[in-house]
Design a protein around this motif. Structure first.
Motif, mmCIF file in Angstrom:
data_model
loop_
_atom_site.group_PDB
_atom_site.id
_atom_site.type_symbol
_atom_site.label_atom_id
_atom_site.label_comp_id
_atom_site.label_asym_id
_atom_site.label_seq_id
_atom_site.Cartn_x
_atom_site.Cartn_y
_atom_site.Cartn_z
ATOM 1 N N ARG A 6 40.733 38.895 33.219
ATOM 2 C CA ARG A 6 42.073 39.695 33.622
ATOM 3 C C ARG A 6 42.724 39.288 34.610
ATOM 4 O O ARG A 6 43.845 39.328 34.431
ATOM 5 N N ASP A 41 36.943 34.712 38.686
ATOM 6 C CA ASP A 41 36.976 35.673 37.893
ATOM 7 C C ASP A 41 36.181 35.665 36.804
ATOM 8 O O ASP A 41 36.392 34.710 35.906
ATOM 9 N N SER A 91 34.175 40.961 37.052
ATOM 10 C CA SER A 91 34.211 40.885 38.548
ATOM 11 C C SER A 91 35.019 39.729 38.990
ATOM 12 O O SER A 91 35.569 38.900 38.422
ATOM 13 N N TYR A 113 35.366 45.031 38.184
ATOM 14 C CA TYR A 113 36.456 45.391 37.604
ATOM 15 C C TYR A 113 36.815 46.853 37.672
ATOM 16 O O TYR A 113 37.880 47.394 38.198
#
Length: 86
Positions: free
Chosen positions: A3, A32, A36, A58
């Motif tokens: 993300r 990433d 996490s 996250y």
């Protein structure tokens, strides 16, 4: 899907939740995993470089944004009033 991959290698400001407390963090996003993010911060103390790394899952991240570029220290103001001493 990662993300926050677009922030990789950049300095970021994160607000995250730890239980009932909201905490700020600033550091370089170094990874990433898709579950996490991993932040890193380095400092020099007593001539030694110390590196601190931490993982933020996250679900704990409240907000993440690119950190503002640090402003360079300003030059000392020149004295324009008073007599000039030579």
């Amino acid at each position: 899907m990662a993300r926050y991959a677009e922030f990789s290698g950049r300095r970021v400001e994160v607000l995250y939740r730890a239980g009932d407390i909201f905490l700020p963090a600033t550091g370089t996003l170094v990874g990433d995993s898709g579950k996490s993010i991993f932040l890193e911060e380095s400092s020099r103390q007593s001539g030694r470089v110390r590196t601190f790394r931490w993982e933020l899952p996250y679900p704990c991240i409240v907000s993440l944004k690119a950190a503002a570029a640090p402003t360079p220290p300003s030059a000392p103001a020149l004295l324009t009033e008073g007599p000039v001493v030579e």
